[in-house]
Design an enzyme around this catalytic site. Structure first.
Site, PDB file in Angstrom:
ATOM      1  N   HIS A   1       3.396 -20.111 -12.372  1.00  0.00           N
ATOM      2  CA  HIS A   1       3.385 -21.090 -11.245  1.00  0.00           C
ATOM      3  C   HIS A   1       2.039 -21.514 -10.953  1.00  0.00           C
ATOM      4  O   HIS A   1       1.280 -20.651 -10.480  1.00  0.00           O
ATOM      5  CB  HIS A   1       3.984 -20.340  -9.987  1.00  0.00           C
ATOM      6  CG  HIS A   1       4.345 -20.995  -8.948  1.00  0.00           C
ATOM      7  ND1 HIS A   1       4.870 -20.629  -7.749  1.00  0.00           N
ATOM      8  CD2 HIS A   1       4.340 -22.488  -8.671  1.00  0.00           C
ATOM      9  CE1 HIS A   1       5.165 -21.678  -6.764  1.00  0.00           C
ATOM     10  NE2 HIS A   1       4.904 -22.727  -7.320  1.00  0.00           N
TER      11      HIS A   1
ATOM     12  N   TYR B   1       7.919 -19.252  -2.003  1.00  0.00           N
ATOM     13  CA  TYR B   1       8.482 -20.093  -1.086  1.00  0.00           C
ATOM     14  C   TYR B   1       8.789 -19.046   0.083  1.00  0.00           C
ATOM     15  O   TYR B   1      10.012 -18.273  -0.188  1.00  0.00           O
ATOM     16  CB  TYR B   1       9.626 -20.518  -1.926  1.00  0.00           C
ATOM     17  CG  TYR B   1       9.352 -21.573  -3.030  1.00  0.00           C
ATOM     18  CD1 TYR B   1       8.027 -22.287  -2.929  1.00  0.00           C
ATOM     19  CD2 TYR B   1      10.267 -21.739  -3.808  1.00  0.00           C
ATOM     20  CE1 TYR B   1       7.833 -23.088  -4.128  1.00  0.00           C
ATOM     21  CE2 TYR B   1      10.023 -22.687  -4.810  1.00  0.00           C
ATOM     22  CZ  TYR B   1       8.811 -23.333  -5.183  1.00  0.00           C
ATOM     23  OH  TYR B   1       8.334 -24.149  -6.297  1.00  0.00           O
TER      24      TYR B   1
END
Length: 337
Positions: free
Chosen positions: A141, A56
């Site tokens: 992830h 992110y």
């Protein structure tokens, strides 16, 4: 705000959690002040679970979240981050991180790495950016295309980190339900983060994943409950699963909004409440980039949803029979462990 325990472990998460991709400049820039205000608003609203990842904003989300939480009592909040993408410095790069979808300078490139060493390096770097000595939850992830390495190398390394107390709980986060069900069956994860696959528009997580979690005493964190924004504001051009919504999907969202309006509730309130109909769901992850969005989400969760709304959704064919809905309708079902 009510909290629940993940799986059979000890890590607690509030029923509404803060997704920090937005403060990593997802799609558009967010100022440092607005990012801090969003985290502050989450804290004041009672949210105590905060989710981030190196991906992110090329680490920006982790840095901002860590700075915003630095003066909070460490025992009072839960932080999750993720492994699988290492950040490698790219001094020759120019422009912004358009390929990654974040409005940040392209100072680094993402390198897929689900090796044991990659997990350790990723955690060390995340702890440094967060300014923490431990993370409460560590997720794999998006290991979709790397399942053999994730299961054979990354997962055992995460188990060791949990045993050593460097992380409190472990799991995997993906946009696909079937591989997450495999993690529930074949590993000892505490929880999985399912994005966009248990919503008012997509209940594919109910086929296998959610029953598997419930049967094994594991927890599900539901992300992407607005399906990239369509359920928050259904209109032509709205995103669904990160792309422009196809017309049939848009029409379903518009029809659901009409039903919600007849019952005096915003559609986004129904979207936020919906996952709590299943007992395996411990928390709903709300992605937010501003204090106003956080306060809106907290208010939506407090709203009473009439039972007649769910009945009309079913009767109109917008929600299949057999899909569980929140009971009682005015609040998420049960407070959990």
């Amino acid at each position: 705000m009510r909290a629940r325990t993940l799986g059979r472990g000890t890590v607690r998460v509030t029923e509404l959690s803060f997704g920090a991709a937005g403060i990593g400049n997802l799609y558009t820039p967010v100022s440092d002040a607005d990012a801090r205000a969003a985290v502050d608003a989450a804290w004041h609203a009672g949210l105590r679970y905060f989710d981030t990842a190196p991906h992110y904003g090329l680490g920006l989300s982790e840095r901002r979240l860590g700075a915003a939480l630095r003066d909070r009592p460490r025992a009072e909040y839960t932080v999750s981050t993720k492994v699988g993408r290492l950040l490698a410095a790219d001094p020759g790069a120019v422009g912004e991180d358009t390929a990654g979808g974040f409005a940040v300078p392209a100072t680094h490139r993402r390198v897929w790495d689900f090796s044991a060493d990659g997990v350790l390096r990723s955690v060390e770097a995340s702890l440094d950016r967060l300014g923490l000595d431990r993370v409460d939850i560590l997720y794999l992830h998006d290991p979709d295309d790397h399942l053999p390495q994730a299961l054979d190398q990354a997962y055992p390394a995460m188990e060791r980190l949990r045993a050593e107390g460097i992380v409190g709980a472990i799991g995997a986060g993906m946009n696909h339900a079937a591989p997450l069900a495999r993690f529930l069956r074949d590993t000892d994860v505490d929880a999985v983060l399912l994005a966009g696959r248990y919503t008012l528009l997509d209940q594919s997580g109910l086929t296998e994943l959610l029953p598997e979690a419930a049967a094994r005493g594991k927890s599900v964190v539901a992300g992407g409950v607005f399906n990239s924004g369509l359920l928050a504001d259904p209109r032509p051009g709205a995103r669904y699963d990160y792309e422009a919504a196809p017309r049939p999907v848009l029409d379903r969202a518009l029809a659901a909004r009409t039903v919600a309006e007849r019952h005096g509730i915003p559609l986004r309130a129904a979207a936020l409440h919906f996952p709590f109909g299943h007992p395996a769901v411990a928390s709903v992850l709300l992605g937010a980039r501003s204090a106003g969005e956080v306060r809106d989400g907290a208010e939506l969760l407090r709203r009473a949803l009439p039972a007649g709304f769910w009945a009309e959704l079913r009767g109109s064919g917008l929600l299949p029979e057999g899909v569980p809905v929140p009971v009682p309708a005015s609040a998420p079902a049960g407070e959990g462990g």
